[in-house]
Design a protein around this motif. Structure first.
Motif, short mmCIF file in Angstrom:
data_model
loop_
_atom_site.label_atom_id
_atom_site.label_comp_id
_atom_site.label_asym_id
_atom_site.label_seq_id
_atom_site.Cartn_x
_atom_site.Cartn_y
_atom_site.Cartn_z
N GLU A 1 0.80 -1.22 0.00
CA GLU A 1 0.00 0.00 0.00
C GLU A 1 0.83 1.28 0.00
N GLN B 1 -1.20 -2.27 18.72
CA GLN B 1 -1.32 -2.12 17.27
C GLN B 1 -2.58 -1.32 16.97
N VAL C 1 1.33 5.35 9.05
CA VAL C 1 0.28 4.64 8.34
C VAL C 1 -0.98 5.50 8.25
N GLU C 2 -1.27 6.22 9.32
CA GLU C 2 -2.52 6.97 9.41
C GLU C 2 -2.44 8.38 8.84
N ARG D 1 -7.81 0.42 9.41
CA ARG D 1 -6.78 -0.42 8.79
C ARG D 1 -7.41 -1.78 8.48
N ASN E 1 -6.87 -5.31 7.61
CA ASN E 1 -5.80 -6.30 7.63
C ASN E 1 -6.31 -7.68 7.27
N ASP F 1 3.85 -7.92 6.43
CA ASP F 1 2.74 -7.32 7.16
C ASP F 1 1.41 -7.69 6.51
N SER F 2 0.38 -7.78 7.33
CA SER F 2 -0.92 -8.26 6.85
C SER F 2 -1.84 -7.15 6.35
N LEU F 3 -1.36 -5.91 6.26
CA LEU F 3 -2.21 -4.80 5.84
C LEU F 3 -2.62 -4.95 4.38
N LYS G 1 -6.15 0.70 3.46
CA LYS G 1 -6.72 1.61 4.44
C LYS G 1 -7.99 2.24 3.86
N THR H 1 -10.62 -11.01 7.25
CA THR H 1 -10.23 -9.61 7.42
C THR H 1 -10.77 -9.06 8.74
#
Length: 561
Positions: free
Chosen positions: A12, A236, A294-295, A337, A339, A382-384, A387, A416
């Motif tokens: 992302e 997290q 991230v945000e 998020r 994930n 990472d599992s993202l 967003k 998810t």
């Protein structure tokens, strides 16, 4: 402005940076591992360079390979995104030594702020309040005992080089001090290469607020509002928003403190000053995330500013084109998020193929995604997935718009966090804005979640027997991405990782004699340590991992014969 930028990241955030590069007329270069050869960030970029291997150490953490890729493609700058090498002072220096521009803070600031003890000293000198604690590393558990005797319980033992909850252990009584101290030191060494820890008061249920800063030059910094990141599980973040629904009146003071800290540390480029706020509204410095967060999209939505473009302009020596007086927040924004994790199974990772993907749209909806339908989410990273961001004139409009967007979002093929987000956004504490860092784990907010049926066993639990103990696993789709097939792929004496994680301690050596159930390795995953045991009595024939290694789900860590 640069003509070409290499993005030293994946998924992302790499897509996000490449998009802004295109809008600025800048060519983008992606890097990718074996597992990401057909990834979305590779398709979006103008060109791509293969980094052989899958493990992060061989690919996205391979500083030499990334710098070589930049030079080979004629890139003038490297944008690190977040995670991986984004806060590595050594990498920033390596980039500069190669004659390339680093899109981030200078190495000296990274080094000073990356060490939490050093950062607290800078905060103290700048007059920024911080949680009561020591300003020097602690090398003896007795110091923690003395601190607790003075300030009371609970106390936090934290890695000096840590962040994001890693290397953080809480002692709520005297008998918990020694194990917390040892565990924090062990994780600190495994994750950050140093066993240094410090101790401070632990605020049991604070608000977690953070200030976005932009510094065009040392001694010159702006602040762009305050975000609330309090909805968390095991440190997290799950949901972020701006402006904060509570203690917004303290925002100018927090902004001033963040600017003072940025100036005192010689900070340049984008960064975030994180703070904890207690029930009385008193705020305390927590740490600096010396990178893009991230945000960051929620800040962009309310201020109308492209933070990635700002980063590139600062790194290229261009003016931002605005001052503090020009920065006016309008409306409210919320980010979820999304994930590839199963919240009903403790947020266990759920990599696999995204068989169908329907993204929400409409007024005030933005999606920053790292995958398309047909893409595989690897178990190695990472599992993202992406967003989901909504904006409204008011907080409640942004919240109800988010609920509508979550209903429209369809992700088939992997478990998810969408169902968890729905529950959280309708939780009374979140609706009222009184939620804290403990709301998710203490408030029963996710009690209504039910485990999805296991396609292999027909029940709601996917399990693996480790040392005779049933360990809850991930969604069955994960099996296809594991390094070794967990069900049926391991021999009777294999000690197998039940999920992706990091090895924090190896407890045996080859040749050691063990009984069934004896501890073999300690694995950290999802901010929790799990001790994996010998499945049978025998001799340890192999140990395939070392502290600090990142392992995929299903990987054989040791063999007992």
């Amino acid at each position: 402005m640069f003509s070409k930028v290499l993005v030293a990241n994946r998924s992302e955030i790499a897509v996000r940076v490449a998009r802004t590069c295109r809008e600025l007329g800048v060519a983008s270069v992606a890097v990718h591992s074996d597992a990401d050869a057909r990834a979305r960030h590779v398709r979006v970029a103008d060109e791509a360079v293969h980094l052989p291997g899958v493990a992060p150490a061989d690919t996205y953490l391979n500083a030499d390979a990334i710098v070589s890729a930049a030079r080979a493609t004629g890139a003038e700058a490297i944008h690190p995104g977040y995670g991986f090498l984004s806060e590595s002072a050594a990498f920033a220096e390596k980039v500069a030594d190669a004659g390339l521009a680093w899109v981030g803070p200078p190495a000296d600031a990274l080094r000073a702020l990356g060490d939490k003890v050093s950062a607290r000293r800078i905060a103290s000198a700048a007059g920024v309040p911080f949680v009561p604690g020591v300003l020097d590393p602690v090398d003896d558990a007795r110091v923690v005992e003395e601190f607790a005797a003075e300030y009371g319980f609970p106390v936090a033992v934290k890695a000096a080089g840590g962040g994001g909850g890693r290397g953080l252990k809480v002692a709520r009584s005297a008998d918990e001090i020694a194990p917390a101290f040892e565990s924090a030191r062990r994780e600190a060494q495994a994750y950050f290469g140093s066993a240094d820890v410090y101790v401070e008061r632990y605020l049991p249920a604070p608000k977690h607020l953070e200030v976005q800063v932009l510094a065009p030059a040392p001694g010159d910094a702006l602040w762009l509002g305050v975000r609330d990141c309090s909805l968390q599980r095991r440190h997290q973040k799950l949901v972020e928003e701006t402006p904060p629904p509570r203690w917004a009146e303290r925002a100018p003071e927090m902004g001033a403190a963040a600017v003072a800290l940025a100036k005192a540390s010689g900070y340049v480029n984008a960064g975030t000053v994180e703070m904890l706020v207690d029930d009385d509204g008193e705020f305390y410095f927590l740490e600096v995330n010396a990178r893009l967060q991230v945000e960051h999209p929620v800040t962009e939505e309310v201020f109308g500013v492209d933070l990635v473009a700002c980063q590139l302009r600062i790194a290229s020596g261009e003016s931002l084109g605005f001052t503090q007086d020009d920065l006016v927040a309008r409306g409210h924004a919320i980010e979820c998020r999304i994930n590839a994790e199963d919240p009903a199974r403790g947020f266990a990772p759920s990599p696999g193929v995204v068989r169908r993907l329907v993204l929400p749209a409409g007024q005030g909806v933005r999606v920053d995604a790292g995958y398309d339908a047909g893409d595989e989410i690897p178990g190695a990273y990472d599992s993202l997935i992406g967003k989901l961001i909504t904006r409204g004139a008011t907080r409640d409009e942004a919240r109800t718009r988010m609920l509508r967007a979550l209903d429209e979002l369809v992700v088939d093929g992997v478990a998810t966090t969408v169902d968890a987000h729905r529950l959280l956004l309708e939780h009374p504490e979140f609706v009222a804005g009184t939620h804290t860092t403990r709301t998710v784990e203490d408030g029963g907010a996710l009690d209504a979640l039910a485990a999805a049926p296991d396609a292999a066993s027909g029940d709601g639990e996917a399990v693996l027997l480790v040392g005779g103990t049933a360990v809850r696993l991930w969604h069955p789709a994960m099996a296809g991405s594991a390094t070794a097939a967990v069900r049926g792929g391991a021999a009777a004496g294999d000690v197998v990782a039940p999920m992706q994680g990091t090895i924090v301690k190896v407890l045996v050596e080859p040749g050691a004699t063990v009984a069934a159930g004896d501890p073999i390795v300690v694995l950290e995953a999802m901010k929790m340590e799990t001790t994996l045991a010998a499945p049978a009595a025998g001799a340890v024939a192999e140990v395939r991992v070392a502290p600090g290694d990142t392992v995929a789900a299903g990987a054989v860590l040791a063999v007992v014969e």
